[in-house]
Design a protein around this motif. Sequence first.
Motif, PDB file in Angstrom:
ATOM      1  N   VAL A 237       0.831  -1.216   0.000  1.00 42.43           N
ATOM      2  CA  VAL A 237       0.000   0.000   0.000  1.00 42.43           C
ATOM      3  C   VAL A 237       0.867   1.268   0.000  1.00 42.43           C
ATOM      4  O   VAL A 237       0.388   2.370   0.276  1.00 42.43           O
ATOM      5  CB  VAL A 237      -1.004   0.031   1.182  1.00 42.43           C
ATOM      6  N   TYR A 373      -1.013   5.077  14.023  1.00 44.25           N
ATOM      7  CA  TYR A 373      -1.441   4.440  12.775  1.00 44.25           C
ATOM      8  C   TYR A 373      -0.473   3.319  12.381  1.00 44.25           C
ATOM      9  O   TYR A 373      -0.858   2.365  11.717  1.00 44.25           O
ATOM     10  CB  TYR A 373      -1.520   5.482  11.654  1.00 44.25           C
ATOM     11  N   GLN A 383      -0.275  -4.740  14.192  1.00 41.45           N
ATOM     12  CA  GLN A 383      -1.326  -5.763  14.207  1.00 41.45           C
ATOM     13  C   GLN A 383      -0.768  -7.124  13.827  1.00 41.45           C
ATOM     14  O   GLN A 383      -1.159  -8.147  14.382  1.00 41.45           O
ATOM     15  CB  GLN A 383      -2.409  -5.416  13.185  1.00 41.45           C
ATOM     16  N   ASP A 384       0.138  -7.102  12.847  1.00 42.19           N
ATOM     17  CA  ASP A 384       0.655  -8.375  12.356  1.00 42.19           C
ATOM     18  C   ASP A 384       1.775  -8.923  13.240  1.00 42.19           C
ATOM     19  O   ASP A 384       1.902 -10.130  13.405  1.00 42.19           O
ATOM     20  CB  ASP A 384       1.133  -8.216  10.910  1.00 42.19           C
ATOM     21  N   VAL A 387       0.400 -10.876  16.525  1.00 35.72           N
ATOM     22  CA  VAL A 387      -0.220 -12.189  16.323  1.00 35.72           C
ATOM     23  C   VAL A 387       0.806 -13.219  15.851  1.00 35.72           C
ATOM     24  O   VAL A 387       0.657 -14.412  16.131  1.00 35.72           O
ATOM     25  CB  VAL A 387      -1.449 -12.126  15.390  1.00 35.72           C
TER      26      VAL A 387
ATOM     27  N   HIS B  78      -7.136   7.462   5.824  1.00 44.55           N
ATOM     28  CA  HIS B  78      -6.571   6.410   6.680  1.00 44.55           C
ATOM     29  C   HIS B  78      -7.391   5.124   6.538  1.00 44.55           C
ATOM     30  O   HIS B  78      -6.844   4.031   6.418  1.00 44.55           O
ATOM     31  CB  HIS B  78      -6.623   6.822   8.159  1.00 44.55           C
ATOM     32  N   VAL B  79      -8.697   5.281   6.593  1.00 43.57           N
ATOM     33  CA  VAL B  79      -9.579   4.104   6.528  1.00 43.57           C
ATOM     34  C   VAL B  79      -9.404   3.401   5.184  1.00 43.57           C
ATOM     35  O   VAL B  79      -9.305   2.172   5.119  1.00 43.57           O
ATOM     36  CB  VAL B  79     -11.056   4.515   6.736  1.00 43.57           C
ATOM     37  N   THR B  81      -6.824   3.306   3.270  1.00 41.48           N
ATOM     38  CA  THR B  81      -5.558   2.558   3.237  1.00 41.48           C
ATOM     39  C   THR B  81      -5.635   1.291   4.097  1.00 41.48           C
ATOM     40  O   THR B  81      -5.086   0.258   3.736  1.00 41.48           O
ATOM     41  CB  THR B  81      -4.387   3.464   3.681  1.00 41.48           C
ATOM     42  N   ARG B  82      -6.321   1.389   5.231  1.00 42.34           N
ATOM     43  CA  ARG B  82      -6.498   0.169   6.043  1.00 42.34           C
ATOM     44  C   ARG B  82      -7.202  -0.916   5.233  1.00 42.34           C
ATOM     45  O   ARG B  82      -6.820  -2.093   5.262  1.00 42.34           O
ATOM     46  CB  ARG B  82      -7.350   0.460   7.285  1.00 42.34           C
ATOM     47  N   ARG B  85      -4.991  -2.290   2.538  1.00 42.39           N
ATOM     48  CA  ARG B  85      -3.992  -3.201   3.100  1.00 42.39           C
ATOM     49  C   ARG B  85      -4.606  -4.580   3.352  1.00 42.39           C
ATOM     50  O   ARG B  85      -4.009  -5.611   3.036  1.00 42.39           O
ATOM     51  CB  ARG B  85      -3.418  -2.622   4.400  1.00 42.39           C
ATOM     52  N   THR B  88      -4.811  -6.681   0.337  1.00 42.33           N
ATOM     53  CA  THR B  88      -3.595  -7.230  -0.284  1.00 42.33           C
ATOM     54  C   THR B  88      -3.494  -8.731  -0.054  1.00 42.33           C
ATOM     55  O   THR B  88      -2.734  -9.420  -0.721  1.00 42.33           O
ATOM     56  CB  THR B  88      -2.312  -6.596   0.304  1.00 42.33           C
ATOM     57  N   ARG B  90      -2.174  -9.870   2.498  1.00 38.04           N
ATOM     58  CA  ARG B  90      -0.951 -10.084   3.269  1.00 38.04           C
ATOM     59  C   ARG B  90      -0.992  -9.380   4.616  1.00 38.04           C
ATOM     60  O   ARG B  90       0.041  -9.233   5.265  1.00 38.04           O
ATOM     61  CB  ARG B  90       0.242  -9.563   2.493  1.00 38.04           C
ATOM     62  N   ALA B  91      -2.165  -8.881   4.985  1.00 33.05           N
ATOM     63  CA  ALA B  91      -2.308  -8.286   6.313  1.00 33.05           C
ATOM     64  C   ALA B  91      -2.584  -9.464   7.248  1.00 33.05           C
ATOM     65  O   ALA B  91      -3.724  -9.796   7.557  1.00 33.05           O
ATOM     66  CB  ALA B  91      -3.449  -7.277   6.319  1.00 33.05           C
ATOM     67  N   TYR B  92      -1.486 -10.104   7.676  1.00 38.29           N
ATOM     68  CA  TYR B  92      -1.569 -11.466   8.200  1.00 38.29           C
ATOM     69  C   TYR B  92      -2.484 -11.651   9.400  1.00 38.29           C
ATOM     70  O   TYR B  92      -3.057 -12.716   9.571  1.00 38.29           O
ATOM     71  CB  TYR B  92      -0.161 -11.997   8.496  1.00 38.29           C
ATOM     72  N   SER B  93      -2.610 -10.612  10.214  1.00 45.30           N
ATOM     73  CA  SER B  93      -3.501 -10.758  11.360  1.00 45.30           C
ATOM     74  C   SER B  93      -4.930 -11.036  10.912  1.00 45.30           C
ATOM     75  O   SER B  93      -5.708 -11.643  11.623  1.00 45.30           O
ATOM     76  CB  SER B  93      -3.463  -9.492  12.219  1.00 45.30           C
ATOM     77  N   GLY B 174      -7.892  -4.612  14.412  1.00 47.84           N
ATOM     78  CA  GLY B 174      -7.862  -4.868  12.977  1.00 47.84           C
ATOM     79  C   GLY B 174      -9.250  -5.044  12.386  1.00 47.84           C
ATOM     80  O   GLY B 174      -9.394  -5.422  11.224  1.00 47.84           O
TER      81      GLY B 174
END
Lengths: 472, 177
Positions: A237, A373, A383-384, A387, B78-79, B81-82, B85, B88, B90-93, B174
């Motif tokens: 991103v 952020y 976040q990642d 976990v 911001h939202v 982009t969240r 992400r 993708t 790949r936002a592993y959580s 998340g």
Amino acid sequence: MTIPSEPRSASAFSTPLDVLLDRVEKDMQDDLVPAEIFHSEEVFRAEMERIFTNTWVFVAHESELPKAGDFVQRKIGLDPVIVSRDGKGGINVLSNYCRHRGTQVCQTDAGNSRFFTCPYHGWTYANDGTLVGTPLMHRAYGERVDPDLWSLKRAATVESRNGFVFASLSEDVPPLEEWLGGAGWMLDLITNLAPGGMRVAGPPERYTVNGDWKTAGENFAGDVYHLPTLHKSIEDVELIEGLQGTCEIGRTYEFENGHTFIGHAWTEAIGPFFTHWGYGAIPGYVENFDLSGLDETQRFVAEHEPPTVGTIFPNLSFIRIFSPLPDGPPGVFTSFRQWQPVAPGKLELWNWQFVWDFQDEESAQRDYVGGQYCFGSAGVYEQDDTVAWEGVQRAAASPWMRKEGMKFNYQQGQNSPVDQAPDPDWQGPGVHRKTGYGEHVQFNFLRQWLRTMKGQTTPRTAGTSTTDGGMA
Amino acid sequence: MTATADPGTTSAVDASTYTVVVQFLAHEARLLDEGREGEWLELLEDDLLYTVPSRQSTEPRSDEVNRAAWRIRDTKAHVRTRIARQNTGRAYSEVPPSRTLRLVGSVEVVPTSETDVVAAHSSLLLYRQRGIDVHFDLIPCRRNDRIRLTAAGPRLLAREVILTETSLKTANLGVFL
Ligand code: FES
Ligand SMILES: [Fe+2]
């Protein structure tokens, strides 16, 4: 009086823990670490006794206690402590257990008060811990209950460095300055870049992480190898680029007592304008910096190869990163965080964003929000991380893996073609390597863990005086 | 509609406005539970402010929520982009995404000084089961929203999330509240 600790080693009378620690020591010679240290009742209990009640632990930043009467409730290991600023301006680190029956005298996270009154029977303590009142005294006790005997327990020693207040529950520790050593030198170049230094942007945010405190500590000691994988989404991103090269431009700083940092050679990788973590690329910062109090090596490190993350043993870590933001100019964000041990394989993360004292409200808010952020309970990086750490302690508690004697692989450096030798020209304290490869930093942290668990740490220098429980 | 200084003193909106707002809150909850964040994003005003202020145990109680300290202070960018992400993969959580259920209740809708904007107070109990966790998380909170009533339907203008917990028990934020 503390009895000088005898180094512990397995013998005929060895406990299973001693045997485990000897095994850890032996395995570490092969760059291996037995998994079970990351989730074990026995190890955890010993950590509370041998580490957290026995060494310097961060408790607060002075900017959290600007006024007389200000207090925050904190943790030293499992113990709740009150950190207060008394009427004379001194900082006190007090046990939050009433001396009468133990009820917690402070039931809030922060506030301002001259007294702490126990809710159970009403014993009342001044904010420096002194017992000043016991209800119905004449009928109940016949005389004043002696405050010399019955005041709140105080941390054996309290000292601060650049506003960071540390306390030790044992007096058998070197002075803070000596304990921090190279980490103090590093802290200077992180927080003393401008007159007034840094202050907290707000109270700490807290959340539970199902990971062991050592896993977090070793990650922040300098695990840059995880960036291109775990944080790939950030590159996707476009909040960062070039993650693949993170180890190549990595620079380690390994100090005594397990304190460890890792940085990046930003000016070399990005360009000569990208000085001081990238502050050089954003207006409003470097103009306010004054590095004249730093030595030549500190100035070089701050300008070109500054620490990105670091861990001060046992459980205080730091991160400073440059990041573009979705809604405006990029920023450089600074967070200090503490990994509070809660139970085997479980920690509570306390996260403080820091801003420069010279920043106005608007600029400080931008960095505070930008920092959150990236790193915090809603941080797009963090976040990642948290976990991923869950699996470490799960593997450590696994019956099958116990049976297999699972060891974690720290052998990255063994056959790598990358030169990982300490930099022979390094003028600063500790060991410096010009690569992020090799997992040397994690080992520097874990070796200190092992030394402390085995009772092999250096006791207090003879004749050193420490302040009893408070700091003027 | 009459303006009210204190949204706590309920000078309620008319029944049809109330229904529209409650329907909106239920709809966005369902979009998020069904993994339709992109559609949810369409319901956010461009000048959105989404905040999760800090909460601590304090006395007096009125000091608990510190509106100058945040876990989150997001604009719409911001939202966006969240969400990008998370998309993708790949936002592993959130790979795979948490299974969630949002229970929205205790909805009060009151007028504001702007004729096309209402304030909505609601409670949210978010059930979350993440990845292969055997346990589940509950995220309890109250939300103070400002909702703009547009020709195309209600749009979220501001959301302030007051977490019930001082120390979060869930792994991270998340998921949107
Ligand atoms: S326990 Fe505190 S006064 Fe009795
Ligand atoms: Fe990370």
